[in-house]
Design a protein around this motif. Structure first.
Motif, PDB file in Angstrom:
ATOM      1  N   GLY A 181       0.814  -1.215   0.000  1.00 46.86           N
ATOM      2  CA  GLY A 181       0.000   0.000   0.000  1.00 46.86           C
ATOM      3  C   GLY A 181       0.845   1.262   0.000  1.00 46.86           C
ATOM      4  O   GLY A 181       0.545   2.226  -0.723  1.00 46.86           O
ATOM      5  N   LEU A 182       1.903   1.271   0.798  1.00 52.47           N
ATOM      6  CA  LEU A 182       2.764   2.451   0.834  1.00 52.47           C
ATOM      7  C   LEU A 182       3.448   2.703  -0.507  1.00 52.47           C
ATOM      8  O   LEU A 182       3.614   3.846  -0.918  1.00 52.47           O
ATOM      9  CB  LEU A 182       3.820   2.300   1.934  1.00 52.47           C
ATOM     10  N   LYS A 183       3.828   1.644  -1.177  1.00 53.43           N
ATOM     11  CA  LYS A 183       4.539   1.790  -2.452  1.00 53.43           C
ATOM     12  C   LYS A 183       3.573   1.981  -3.632  1.00 53.43           C
ATOM     13  O   LYS A 183       3.874   2.707  -4.568  1.00 53.43           O
ATOM     14  CB  LYS A 183       5.420   0.553  -2.695  1.00 53.43           C
ATOM     15  N   ASN A 184       2.416   1.334  -3.579  1.00 56.41           N
ATOM     16  CA  ASN A 184       1.540   1.286  -4.753  1.00 56.41           C
ATOM     17  C   ASN A 184       0.078   1.596  -4.469  1.00 56.41           C
ATOM     18  O   ASN A 184      -0.764   1.386  -5.339  1.00 56.41           O
ATOM     19  CB  ASN A 184       1.614  -0.111  -5.388  1.00 56.41           C
ATOM     20  N   GLY A 185      -0.230   2.050  -3.274  1.00 58.47           N
ATOM     21  CA  GLY A 185      -1.625   2.288  -2.911  1.00 58.47           C
ATOM     22  C   GLY A 185      -2.199   3.532  -3.559  1.00 58.47           C
ATOM     23  O   GLY A 185      -1.473   4.459  -3.897  1.00 58.47           O
ATOM     24  N   LEU A 193      -0.976  -6.604  -7.094  1.00 56.25           N
ATOM     25  CA  LEU A 193       0.245  -6.883  -6.326  1.00 56.25           C
ATOM     26  C   LEU A 193      -0.055  -7.670  -5.048  1.00 56.25           C
ATOM     27  O   LEU A 193       0.696  -8.576  -4.677  1.00 56.25           O
ATOM     28  CB  LEU A 193       0.981  -5.580  -5.999  1.00 56.25           C
ATOM     29  N   MET A 194      -1.156  -7.323  -4.379  1.00 54.88           N
ATOM     30  CA  MET A 194      -1.556  -8.091  -3.195  1.00 54.88           C
ATOM     31  C   MET A 194      -1.850  -9.539  -3.562  1.00 54.88           C
ATOM     32  O   MET A 194      -1.443 -10.465  -2.859  1.00 54.88           O
ATOM     33  CB  MET A 194      -2.804  -7.481  -2.530  1.00 54.88           C
ATOM     34  N   SER A 195      -2.549  -9.717  -4.659  1.00 54.74           N
ATOM     35  CA  SER A 195      -2.879 -11.060  -5.118  1.00 54.74           C
ATOM     36  C   SER A 195      -1.610 -11.836  -5.471  1.00 54.74           C
ATOM     37  O   SER A 195      -1.475 -13.018  -5.134  1.00 54.74           O
ATOM     38  CB  SER A 195      -3.814 -10.972  -6.327  1.00 54.74           C
ATOM     39  N   ASP A 196      -0.684 -11.158  -6.125  1.00 53.27           N
ATOM     40  CA  ASP A 196       0.598 -11.776  -6.472  1.00 53.27           C
ATOM     41  C   ASP A 196       1.345 -12.173  -5.201  1.00 53.27           C
ATOM     42  O   ASP A 196       1.891 -13.274  -5.101  1.00 53.27           O
ATOM     43  CB  ASP A 196       1.420 -10.806  -7.322  1.00 53.27           C
ATOM     44  N   PHE A 197       1.374 -11.263  -4.220  1.00 54.08           N
ATOM     45  CA  PHE A 197       2.016 -11.590  -2.945  1.00 54.08           C
ATOM     46  C   PHE A 197       1.367 -12.830  -2.334  1.00 54.08           C
ATOM     47  O   PHE A 197       2.049 -13.773  -1.914  1.00 54.08           O
ATOM     48  CB  PHE A 197       1.941 -10.421  -1.953  1.00 54.08           C
ATOM     49  N   ASN A 198       0.022 -12.835  -2.255  1.00 56.68           N
ATOM     50  CA  ASN A 198      -0.691 -13.968  -1.658  1.00 56.68           C
ATOM     51  C   ASN A 198      -0.372 -15.273  -2.372  1.00 56.68           C
ATOM     52  O   ASN A 198      -0.139 -16.296  -1.727  1.00 56.68           O
ATOM     53  CB  ASN A 198      -2.201 -13.719  -1.666  1.00 56.68           C
ATOM     54  N   ASP A 199      -0.381 -15.241  -3.703  1.00 58.72           N
ATOM     55  CA  ASP A 199      -0.094 -16.452  -4.471  1.00 58.72           C
ATOM     56  C   ASP A 199       1.296 -16.992  -4.127  1.00 58.72           C
ATOM     57  O   ASP A 199       1.462 -18.187  -3.881  1.00 58.72           O
ATOM     58  CB  ASP A 199      -0.175 -16.188  -5.971  1.00 58.72           C
ATOM     59  N   LYS A 200       2.285 -16.094  -4.100  1.00 56.51           N
ATOM     60  CA  LYS A 200       3.661 -16.517  -3.817  1.00 56.51           C
ATOM     61  C   LYS A 200       3.808 -16.987  -2.369  1.00 56.51           C
ATOM     62  O   LYS A 200       4.506 -17.968  -2.094  1.00 56.51           O
ATOM     63  CB  LYS A 200       4.635 -15.383  -4.129  1.00 56.51           C
ATOM     64  N   PHE A 201       3.147 -16.305  -1.456  1.00 60.50           N
ATOM     65  CA  PHE A 201       3.206 -16.685  -0.047  1.00 60.50           C
ATOM     66  C   PHE A 201       2.560 -18.062   0.159  1.00 60.50           C
ATOM     67  O   PHE A 201       3.100 -18.913   0.863  1.00 60.50           O
ATOM     68  CB  PHE A 201       2.509 -15.624   0.813  1.00 60.50           C
TER      69      PHE A 201
END
Length: 142
Positions: A63-67, A83-91
């Motif tokens: 959020g700070l970088k891309n919100g 990006l959140m979805s990408d993070f979740n997928d990788k996590f």
């Protein structure tokens, strides 16, 4: 950042969300103190075993970088959600859940279960790996 450095921060009383956000503070154009303050309520799944602090710290970083902060900017909001979805997928490739108590197998907010967590060394062996993986994922995507 290394697992040893993460453990050192834990020993100093900082929690997973604080470690994640402060590790990326320079990349996010905020100082470490602000990063630690804003993420202080998110360790241990908000101290209730809910969403892992490494995950919530990561969401804050995204959020700070891309919100989006201006009205009527759906393209920025869409990129942030992507990006959140990408993070979740990788996590979730590495862990079965983003929920602290599911990941630990115990509820950090329950004193009896917290004893088990400490006995098993999960805060010193498992959690630093989670934090490190979250930081690595963030460094890939933001």
């Amino acid at each position: 950042m290394t697992e040893e450095q993460i453990n050192d921060m834990f020993k100093q009383g900082f929690d997973c969300g604080q470690v994640v956000l402060s590790a990326l503070s320079s990349k996010l154009d905020i100082d470490e103190e602000m990063a630690k303050r804003v993420s202080a309520c998110f360790g241990g799944g908000m101290f209730s075993g809910q969403t892992c602090g490494a995950v919530t710290g990561s969401y804050m970083a995204i959020g700070l970088k891309n919100g989006h902060c201006d009205a009527n900017t759906p393209e920025i909001k869409s990129k942030m959600i992507e990006l959140m979805s990408d993070f979740n997928d990788k996590f979730l490739e590495k862990y079965p859940s983003t929920c602290c108590k599911e990941m630990l197998g115990h509820d950090i907010s329950n004193p009896d279960e917290m004893e088990v967590i400490l006995e098993k060394g999960l805060l010193t062996n498992f959690c630093p790996k989670v934090v490190l993986n979250a930081i690595e994922i963030l460094n890939e995507i933001i």
